[in-house]
Design an enzyme around this catalytic site. Structure first.
Site, PDB file in Angstrom:
ATOM      1  N   TYR A  72       0.734  -1.642  -0.104  1.00  0.00           N
ATOM      2  CA  TYR A  72       0.254  -0.280  -0.083  1.00  0.00           C
ATOM      3  C   TYR A  72       1.073   1.294  -0.014  1.00  0.00           C
ATOM      4  O   TYR A  72       0.077   2.337  -0.510  1.00  0.00           O
ATOM      5  CB  TYR A  72      -1.335  -0.192   1.645  1.00  0.00           C
ATOM      6  CG  TYR A  72      -2.333  -1.108   0.587  1.00  0.00           C
ATOM      7  CD1 TYR A  72      -3.344  -0.718  -0.291  1.00  0.00           C
ATOM      8  CD2 TYR A  72      -2.460  -1.964   0.755  1.00  0.00           C
ATOM      9  CE1 TYR A  72      -4.253  -0.997  -0.630  1.00  0.00           C
ATOM     10  CE2 TYR A  72      -3.988  -2.974  -0.181  1.00  0.00           C
ATOM     11  CZ  TYR A  72      -4.342  -2.427  -0.019  1.00  0.00           C
ATOM     12  OH  TYR A  72      -5.213  -2.941  -0.640  1.00  0.00           O
ATOM     13  N   GLN A 106     -14.752   2.302  -7.725  1.00  0.00           N
ATOM     14  CA  GLN A 106     -14.541   1.542  -7.518  1.00  0.00           C
ATOM     15  C   GLN A 106     -13.132   2.138  -7.713  1.00  0.00           C
ATOM     16  O   GLN A 106     -12.079   1.419  -6.515  1.00  0.00           O
ATOM     17  CB  GLN A 106     -14.279   0.061  -8.060  1.00  0.00           C
ATOM     18  CG  GLN A 106     -15.821  -0.057  -8.586  1.00  0.00           C
ATOM     19  CD  GLN A 106     -15.757  -1.114  -9.523  1.00  0.00           C
ATOM     20  OE1 GLN A 106     -15.620  -2.411  -9.465  1.00  0.00           O
ATOM     21  NE2 GLN A 106     -15.933  -0.441 -11.195  1.00  0.00           N
ATOM     22  N   VAL A 108      -9.639   3.566  -5.421  1.00  0.00           N
ATOM     23  CA  VAL A 108      -9.820   4.179  -4.235  1.00  0.00           C
ATOM     24  C   VAL A 108      -8.873   5.133  -4.570  1.00  0.00           C
ATOM     25  O   VAL A 108      -7.592   5.665  -2.961  1.00  0.00           O
ATOM     26  CB  VAL A 108      -8.744   3.794  -3.616  1.00  0.00           C
ATOM     27  CG1 VAL A 108      -9.803   1.705  -3.362  1.00  0.00           C
ATOM     28  CG2 VAL A 108      -7.297   2.414  -4.166  1.00  0.00           C
ATOM     29  N   HIS A 124     -15.116   1.722  -2.411  1.00  0.00           N
ATOM     30  CA  HIS A 124     -13.931   0.585  -2.353  1.00  0.00           C
ATOM     31  C   HIS A 124     -13.087   1.335  -1.222  1.00  0.00           C
ATOM     32  O   HIS A 124     -12.066   1.050  -0.969  1.00  0.00           O
ATOM     33  CB  HIS A 124     -13.122   0.388  -3.642  1.00  0.00           C
ATOM     34  CG  HIS A 124     -13.987  -0.975  -4.073  1.00  0.00           C
ATOM     35  ND1 HIS A 124     -14.090  -1.046  -5.587  1.00  0.00           N
ATOM     36  CD2 HIS A 124     -15.273  -1.548  -3.786  1.00  0.00           C
ATOM     37  CE1 HIS A 124     -14.682  -2.036  -5.096  1.00  0.00           C
ATOM     38  NE2 HIS A 124     -15.411  -2.967  -4.559  1.00  0.00           N
ATOM     39  N   CYS A 135      -9.609   0.051  17.288  1.00  0.00           N
ATOM     40  CA  CYS A 135     -10.713   1.178  17.921  1.00  0.00           C
ATOM     41  C   CYS A 135     -10.808   1.571  16.312  1.00  0.00           C
ATOM     42  O   CYS A 135     -11.264   1.450  15.528  1.00  0.00           O
ATOM     43  CB  CYS A 135     -10.193   2.497  18.861  1.00  0.00           C
ATOM     44  SG  CYS A 135      -9.801   3.382  17.629  1.00  0.00           S
ATOM     45  N   CYS A 154      -4.813   4.722  20.613  1.00  0.00           N
ATOM     46  CA  CYS A 154      -5.109   3.587  21.623  1.00  0.00           C
ATOM     47  C   CYS A 154      -3.848   2.700  20.922  1.00  0.00           C
ATOM     48  O   CYS A 154      -3.377   1.650  21.409  1.00  0.00           O
ATOM     49  CB  CYS A 154      -5.725   2.792  20.514  1.00  0.00           C
ATOM     50  SG  CYS A 154      -6.113   1.768  19.266  1.00  0.00           S
TER      51      CYS A 154
HETATM   52  P1  NAD Z   1     -10.287  -3.393 -12.812  1.00  0.00           P
HETATM   53  O1  NAD Z   1      -8.439  -4.332 -13.676  1.00  0.00           O
HETATM   54  O2  NAD Z   1     -10.358  -5.680 -13.357  1.00  0.00           O
HETATM   55  O3  NAD Z   1     -10.595  -3.829 -15.118  1.00  0.00           O
HETATM   56  C1  NAD Z   1     -10.545  -2.633 -15.203  1.00  0.00           C
HETATM   57  C2  NAD Z   1     -10.610  -2.206 -16.501  1.00  0.00           C
HETATM   58  O4  NAD Z   1     -10.304  -1.242 -17.085  1.00  0.00           O
HETATM   59  C3  NAD Z   1     -10.621  -3.093 -17.627  1.00  0.00           C
HETATM   60  O5  NAD Z   1     -12.218  -4.397 -18.320  1.00  0.00           O
HETATM   61  C4  NAD Z   1      -9.274  -3.014 -18.767  1.00  0.00           C
HETATM   62  O6  NAD Z   1     -10.411  -4.010 -20.371  1.00  0.00           O
HETATM   63  C5  NAD Z   1     -10.088  -1.871 -18.428  1.00  0.00           C
HETATM   64  N1  NAD Z   1      -9.145  -0.449 -19.726  1.00  0.00           N
HETATM   65  C6  NAD Z   1      -7.907  -0.762 -18.875  1.00  0.00           C
HETATM   66  N2  NAD Z   1      -6.519   0.211 -19.315  1.00  0.00           N
HETATM   67  C7  NAD Z   1      -7.904   1.519 -19.926  1.00  0.00           C
HETATM   68  C8  NAD Z   1      -8.282   2.377 -20.669  1.00  0.00           C
HETATM   69  N3  NAD Z   1      -7.173   3.034 -20.793  1.00  0.00           N
HETATM   70  N4  NAD Z   1      -9.831   2.856 -20.820  1.00  0.00           N
HETATM   71  C9  NAD Z   1     -10.108   2.172 -20.649  1.00  0.00           C
HETATM   72  N5  NAD Z   1     -10.721   1.229 -20.259  1.00  0.00           N
HETATM   73  C10 NAD Z   1      -9.848   0.637 -19.862  1.00  0.00           C
HETATM   74  O7  NAD Z   1     -10.923  -2.683 -12.233  1.00  0.00           O
HETATM   75  P2  NAD Z   1     -11.645  -2.609 -11.337  1.00  0.00           P
HETATM   76  O8  NAD Z   1     -13.235  -3.399 -12.183  1.00  0.00           O
HETATM   77  O9  NAD Z   1     -11.978  -1.352 -11.369  1.00  0.00           O
HETATM   78  O10 NAD Z   1     -11.544  -4.240 -10.271  1.00  0.00           O
HETATM   79  C11 NAD Z   1     -10.283  -3.923  -9.651  1.00  0.00           C
HETATM   80  C12 NAD Z   1     -10.305  -3.429  -8.295  1.00  0.00           C
HETATM   81  O11 NAD Z   1      -9.134  -2.921  -7.700  1.00  0.00           O
HETATM   82  C13 NAD Z   1     -11.674  -2.663  -7.654  1.00  0.00           C
HETATM   83  O12 NAD Z   1     -12.503  -3.029  -6.712  1.00  0.00           O
HETATM   84  C14 NAD Z   1     -10.790  -1.315  -7.555  1.00  0.00           C
HETATM   85  O13 NAD Z   1     -11.016  -0.561  -5.978  1.00  0.00           O
HETATM   86  C15 NAD Z   1      -9.357  -1.970  -7.172  1.00  0.00           C
HETATM   87  N6  NAD Z   1      -8.407  -1.067  -8.162  1.00  0.00           N
HETATM   88  C16 NAD Z   1      -8.497  -0.099  -7.893  1.00  0.00           C
HETATM   89  C17 NAD Z   1      -7.273   0.943  -8.699  1.00  0.00           C
HETATM   90  C18 NAD Z   1      -6.890   2.586  -8.613  1.00  0.00           C
HETATM   91  O14 NAD Z   1      -7.856   3.289  -7.508  1.00  0.00           O
HETATM   92  N7  NAD Z   1      -7.425   3.345  -9.451  1.00  0.00           N
HETATM   93  C19 NAD Z   1      -6.640  -0.034 -10.057  1.00  0.00           C
HETATM   94  C20 NAD Z   1      -6.373  -1.283  -8.850  1.00  0.00           C
HETATM   95  C21 NAD Z   1      -7.797  -1.744  -8.630  1.00  0.00           C
HETATM   96 ZN    ZN Z   2      -6.989   3.077  17.670  1.00  0.00          ZN
END
Ligand code: NAD
Ligand code: ZN
Length: 246
Positions: A72, A106, A108, A124, A135, A154
């Protein structure tokens, strides 16, 4: 002929977006890909020798919190250097002209807010939020963190304020989203593989409630078949074209 069809489809989608009274936009990692934020399921979906999907889990954190914090902290550093791209900026422009728009993400990474969207619901959680594992302490924090950050209240271990695979969404978030989706007349889904639930089923809820559904994604997804309109290509190219001039 194909090009003409595409132009006609873009025009129709554009008219739908500009005429929407109540618009819901759902975004996923694909919208941030052009900012340099890796998706989980893309070709570069590896960190060290791990698959991110195996790390974003509560069991992984319990087993080895230091490893998960290293993952992270790497993501916080990477995302901290990224800027909103034309896809984020187009969605911010769309919100400014829409009578009512909720952006459900979705992601973050906080890039929608940085692009200027005000009405954002983070399904998410956020890389920039920290939560105590014991806590109720929570904070927004963008600074460099120690390898195992501790709760100032804590002294127990803090965790990233994100929803991991297998965890419930924050209380109330899903019902707010479902209520808004059920009232929407247009739903736009962009940059998500539509495999993570419950986000993947929101377009079904919208459609059952009478909304027109539109997908923008690099490639076809599990949901493409039932979408009213599917536009395949880069979000950073398609979304600005859809929003331009409306
Ligand atoms: P995913 O990685 O499952 O899917 C990403 C989708 O985006 C794919 O279908 C891909 O074909 C498409 N894609 C890639 N590049 C693209 C572009 N330039 N234009 C349009 N489409 C494009 O992502 P998800 O469905 O968001 O699920 C992944 C999980 O992981 C989520 O729950 C999320 O919280 C987390 N996550 C978040 C981030 C972030 O915050 N940027 C990054 C990775 C994963
Ligand atoms: Zn705490």
């Amino acid at each position: 002929m194909i090009a003409e069809n595409l132009i006609a489809k873009m025009q129709t989608v554009k008219a739908l977006l500009s005429g929407a009274r109540s618009l819901v936009v759902l975004t996923g990692a694909g919208v941030s890909a052009e900012s340099g934020v890796p998706t989980f399921r893309g070709t570069d979906g590896l960190w060290e020798e791990y698959r991110p999907e195996d790390l974003a889990r509560p069991e992984a954190f319990s087993r080895d919190p230091e490893l998960i914090w290293r993952f992270y902290n790497w993501r916080r550093e990477l995302v901290g250097r990224c800027e909103p791209n034309p896809a984020h900026l187009a969605l911010a422009a769309l919100e400014r002209q829409a009578p009512e728009m909720l952006l459900v993400t979705q992601n973050v990474d906080g890039l929608h807010q940085r692009a200027g969207n005000r009405n954002v619901l983070e399904l998410h959680g956020s890389l920039w939020r920290l939560q105590c594992t014991v806590c109720t302490y929570e904070e927004e924090n963008r600074t460099d963190l120690p390898p195992l950050p501790a709760c100032p209240r804590c002294n127990n271990l803090l965790r990233p304020g994100v929803v991991w695979f297998g965890e419930q969404l924050p209380a109330g978030v899903l019902s707010t989203v479902l209520d808004t989706v059920a009232k929407a007349d247009v739903m736009l889904v962009a940059g998500t593989s539509s495999v993570v639930q419950p986000a993947a089923s929101l377009a079904h809820v919208a459609k059952r409630s009478g909304a027109v559904t539109i997908e923008v994604n690099l490639e076809p997804t599990h949901n493409t078949g039932f979408m009213d309109f599917a536009l395949h290509g880069r979000a950073g190219e398609i979304l600005p074209q859809l929003v331009e001039g409306i």
